[in-house]
Design an enzyme around this catalytic site. Sequence first.
Site, PDB file in Angstrom:
ATOM      1  N   SER A  51      32.509   4.724 -88.601  1.00  0.00           N
ATOM      2  CA  SER A  51      31.445   5.321 -88.640  1.00  0.00           C
ATOM      3  C   SER A  51      30.084   4.947 -88.475  1.00  0.00           C
ATOM      4  O   SER A  51      29.815   3.217 -88.345  1.00  0.00           O
ATOM      5  CB  SER A  51      30.758   6.630 -89.098  1.00  0.00           C
ATOM      6  OG  SER A  51      30.267   6.430 -90.591  1.00  0.00           O
ATOM      7  N   ASP A  52      29.479   5.692 -86.781  1.00  0.00           N
ATOM      8  CA  ASP A  52      27.574   4.837 -87.055  1.00  0.00           C
ATOM      9  C   ASP A  52      27.704   5.361 -87.776  1.00  0.00           C
ATOM     10  O   ASP A  52      27.767   5.400 -89.116  1.00  0.00           O
ATOM     11  CB  ASP A  52      27.617   5.470 -85.549  1.00  0.00           C
ATOM     12  CG  ASP A  52      26.569   4.747 -85.420  1.00  0.00           C
ATOM     13  OD1 ASP A  52      25.919   3.490 -85.768  1.00  0.00           O
ATOM     14  OD2 ASP A  52      26.095   4.913 -84.050  1.00  0.00           O
ATOM     15  N   CYS A  53      26.562   4.048 -88.053  1.00  0.00           N
ATOM     16  CA  CYS A  53      25.797   3.702 -89.638  1.00  0.00           C
ATOM     17  C   CYS A  53      24.911   5.424 -90.351  1.00  0.00           C
ATOM     18  O   CYS A  53      24.276   5.921 -89.414  1.00  0.00           O
ATOM     19  CB  CYS A  53      24.464   3.045 -89.373  1.00  0.00           C
ATOM     20  SG  CYS A  53      25.753   1.551 -89.248  1.00  0.00           S
TER      21      CYS A  53
END
Length: 790
Positions: free
Chosen positions: A307-309
Site C-alpha cells: 500500500s502507499d504509506c
Amino acid sequence: MALLSQHRHSQPVGCLRLLLLSLCLPTIAAATGRRYPCERPCNSYPFCNASLPVAARARSLVSLLTLDEKIQQLSNTAAAVPRLGLPPYQWWSESLHGLAPNGPGVFFNGTVRSATAFPQVILSAAAFNRTLWRAVAKAIAIEARAMYNVGQAGLTFWAPNINIFRDPRWGRGQETPGEDPMLTSAYSIEYVKGFQGEYDGDVQDRIGESRILERSGEMMVSACCKHYTAYDLDHWHNFSRYTFNAVVTEQDMEDTFQPPFQSCIEEGHASCLMCSYNQVNGVPACARGDLLQKARKQWGFEGYITSDCDAVAIIYENQSYTNSPEASIADVLKAGMDINCGTYLLRYTGKAVKLGIVREEDIDRALLNLFSVQLRLGLFDGNPANNRFGELGPSNICTKEHRELALEAARQGIVLLKNDQSFLPLRKNKVSSLAIIGPAGNDTNILGGDYTGVPCRPTSLFEGLQAYVPRTSFAAGCIDVPCNSTDGFEAAVAVARKAEVVVMVAGLNLTEENEEHDRISLLLPGEQMDLVNAIAKVSKKPLVLVLMGGGPVDISFAKDNPGIGSILWIGYPGEVGGQAVAEALFGEFNPGGRLPVTWYPESFTKMPMNDMHMRADPSRGYPGRTYRFYTGEVVYRFGYGLSYSSYSYKFLSVPEKLSVPSSSTEANIRKEPPYARKDGLDYLHIDEISSCKALRFYVQISVINGGNMDGSHTVLLFSRSRANIKGSPQKQLIGFKRVHTTAGKATEARITVDPCKHLSTVNEEGRRVLLLGAHLLMVEDLVYELVIQA
Ligand SMILES: *[C@@H]1O[C@H](CO)[C@@H](O)[C@H](O)[C@H]1NC(C)=O
Ligand SMILES: *[C@@H]1O[C@H](CO)[C@@H](O)[C@H](O)[C@H]1NC(C)=O
Ligand SMILES: *[C@@H]1O[C@H](CO)[C@@H](O)[C@H](O)[C@H]1NC(C)=O
Ligand SMILES: *[C@@H]1O[C@H](CO)[C@@H](O)[C@H](O)[C@H]1NC(C)=O
Ligand SMILES: *[C@@H]1O[C@H](CO)[C@@H](O)[C@H](O)[C@H]1NC(C)=O
Ligand SMILES: *[C@@H]1O[C@H](CO)[C@@H](O)[C@H](O)[C@H]1NC(C)=O
Ligand SMILES: *[C@@H]1O[C@H](CO)[C@@H](O)[C@H](O)[C@H]1NC(C)=O
Ligand SMILES: *[C@@H]1O[C@H](CO)[C@@H](O)[C@H](O)[C@H]1NC(C)=O
C-alpha cells in the site's frame, strides 16, 4: 493460491525447529554489527537452501512462523524473528532519480555521505531515449546495491512513479515521464529492467551490457510500479489524495491510466506494485481486488503489492469506507495487497483474525509473495559480501561514470523552446561578460526536484556559466522562487545592465509543486514575470530565459516578447545541471529534448483538477486533457522542441496495406464475421486477433539534418485512423526513436509498429479495437496513409 493449502496446517513446532533454535540463538545474542538471514549457524533451514526453488523456500519459511510472527511481517518495518536468525527488514527505500532518504530505508549518515542525483524524471523523459533511461536506472541500481552492502539502504525500492501527468498542476508530475501512456510505458519498462538487472535483446536501443539475471527470477534490486491507479492529484483546493475519489470512465481507464502499469509488469517484469491512496470509482485502490488481481492474472505479475504509506488506515479513518480498522484490513488482504506501509496491519490484524474476517491463508499468501521477492534478491543467501554483488561498495557511488551519465541525461533532456534569429548558441570565448539573474541561479538545492538525496558534487547554473565566462556575475532578484517581493529587482537590474549577455533563470521550485501540493496557477510565481520583463528591458542583447521546474508554465508573455531571444526548459536538471545548461548555451551540444507534456495557457485552470475525464466534452465547455484529447490553445505542444539545426523527414518504407489474415482471427464461418458493422465502421476486437505478432511492421524514416550542426534528434511517430469511434484520440504517439544526425546529411530511423497495440483504440466499453480502413501515420507535417483490411 494453490501453494498455500498444502502448508497451512504445518505448525512451527517439532524437533527440527527446537534443534535449530538452540543452534541459532546464542550467536545472535553474541553478534556485533550487521546480521544477515541464513548466516551460520542459522543456515540449515530449508529456506536457506539455495538449491531449492524460490517458492519452496518461501513456503518453508512461512510454515515455520507463528501467527504473531507472521503479522509482524506485514509492515514496511518488518520485525526480526531472532529464533530463526532473521534480522528486521525495512521494505521502504526510495530511488526515483537517485538514492533518496524520503523513505526510512536510505541513510546518508554512514560511510556513504552522498549519491549521484540524476535529473528529475520529467527531464530525462524529454530525452526520448530508451538507452539513456536504462543506463540511468542501472547506475542507480549499482549505487543502491552498494549502499545496501554498507547498511545504508534496503533492497526494495519504490520507484518508478508511472502515473499519467494528467493535469499540469499536479505537484508530482515532475516525478513522472509525462502525459502520454505510450511514452510512460516505454520509460517504465527501461527503468524496471535496468534497475532490477534484467537485460534482453528485444529493445531497439541496446546497451553493451549483456549479463542476464534470470536464475529463479534473480534480481539486483527490486523496483515498484506506483501508484496503482488513477492517482494524479495530491492536494488541490479542498481535494486531497487521501480521500479523493477518482471517477474514471472505462475508456479512460483502459487507454490512459492502465497502460503504463500493464507495461511495467508485463514487459518490465516489476517485482512490486503499489496501490494508491485514492478511490477508483468509489472503492479504495488497495481494496480494488479486481484491479489487483488483473495485474496478477492477466499481466502475469509476480511480486508483492504494497500500500502507499498509511493507505490502509485512511480507508477507515479518513474515507470512512469501512466501519472498523479490522474491516479495512480484511478488505485489502482479500483484494490481494500483501504489505502495508505503516503500522495499521501490525496493530489490527490479530483482532481481525480473531473476529474471523481475515483468514490465515490470506496472510500466508502475502508472506509468500514477500519472501519470494526477498529470496530473489538473495536476502536469504547469507552475508551479501559473498554474493555476486558483494564487491559493490562506496567506490561504486558518485563515480566519474555516473556523474557523466547524470550530465548526459540533462544534456539530452533540455528543451529549446524559442531561439529568435538563432541567438543561441553563444560563441565560446567571444562573450566578454555575462550576468545570471534569478533566485535559482546560484542555488544547488533546487537542482533535483523532489525525491532528491544528498548529491555528490552539485554544480549551480552560476558555477556552470563561470566556467565559460570568467566575468560572470550573479543577482538573485528575489530572495527565493516564490518571489513575493520586488526588493531585489533594482540590484538585479544593475547587474544585468553591465553584462554583455544576460541569462535569466525563472520557474518553479518545491514550494509551488510537490507531494501534497498541487499548483493553483500556471503562471510564474509571485513577481517573477515582472522581474523577467524588467531584466529583458535593460539587457543589451536579447535575453536568454532559462525555465526550471517540472510542470508546464504559461510563459506566453515571454514567447511573444522580442526582447527575449531564447527560451530553454531545463526541468530539474540534477546535480550536474549547471554544466549541462552552460554547454547548451555555448553550443557544446545541440539541444534535442522534446516536451513530454502539453504546456497549457492559464485559462486551462478553469477546469476543475478533480475532473478525471480525458476526453473533451463541448456540451459542457470541457476542453479535454493532453495532446490526445485537448481541443484548446496551447503555449507549447507535446513533443515540441527546437534545435540549432533544422530537420525534415521522409517516409522510406511503410507497407501500404496491412491484411489481418482471417486465420489470425477467431473467425468461424458459421458464426458472425470476425468484424461487426457499427456506426458504419468495421473493426476487430484486439483480444480476438490471435496473431498480433504477425502484423508487426517497421516504419523507416529518413531524418534530414538541414542545418550546419550535428545533433541528436528524436523522431516522434503519431497515428490516427481516418474514421473514428466515439472518443478516439485526435492522434496518438505510436513510436519514437532518438538518432544521431550529421549536418547536411540524412539518417535513417527505424520504428517498430505493433498494430494491435499502437494503431488500436479503446471504445466506450473499455475494449480495445482495431479499426479497419485508413490509418494516418504522421511525423511532424508528413503524413502517410496505411490501409488495414481483414
Ligand atoms: C538442499 O536442497 C537440495 C535439493 O533438494 C538437497 O539435495 C540438499 O541436500 C539440500 N541441502 C541441505 C544442506 O539441506
Ligand atoms: C543513521 O541514521 C539512522 C536514522 O536516524 C540511525 O538509525 C542510524 O543509527 C544512523 N547511523 C549512524 C552510523 O549514525
Ligand atoms: C470541495 O468543495 C466543493 C465546493 O466548495 C464541494 O462541492 C465539494 O464537495 C468539496 N469536496 C470535498 C472532497 O470536500
Ligand atoms: C485521517 O484521520 C485521522 C484520524 O481522524 C487524522 O488524525 C489524520 O490527520 C487524517 N489524515 C488525513 C491525511 O487527513
Ligand atoms: C553562490 O553560492 C555560493 C555557495 O552558497 C556562495 O559561496 C557564493 O557567495 C554565492 N555567490 C554569489 C555571487 O552570490
Ligand atoms: C528550492 O527548494 C529547496 C527545497 O525546499 C530549498 O532548499 C531551496 O532553498 C529553494 N530554492 C529557491 C531558490 O527557492
Ligand atoms: C514572502 O516570503 C517570505 C519568505 O519566504 C515570507 O516570510 C512571507 O510571509 C511572504 N509574504 C507573503 C505576503 O507571502
Ligand atoms: C541515448 O543515450 C545513450 C546513453 O546516454 C547515449 O549513449 C546515446 O548517444 C543516446 N542516443 C542518442 C541518439 O542521443
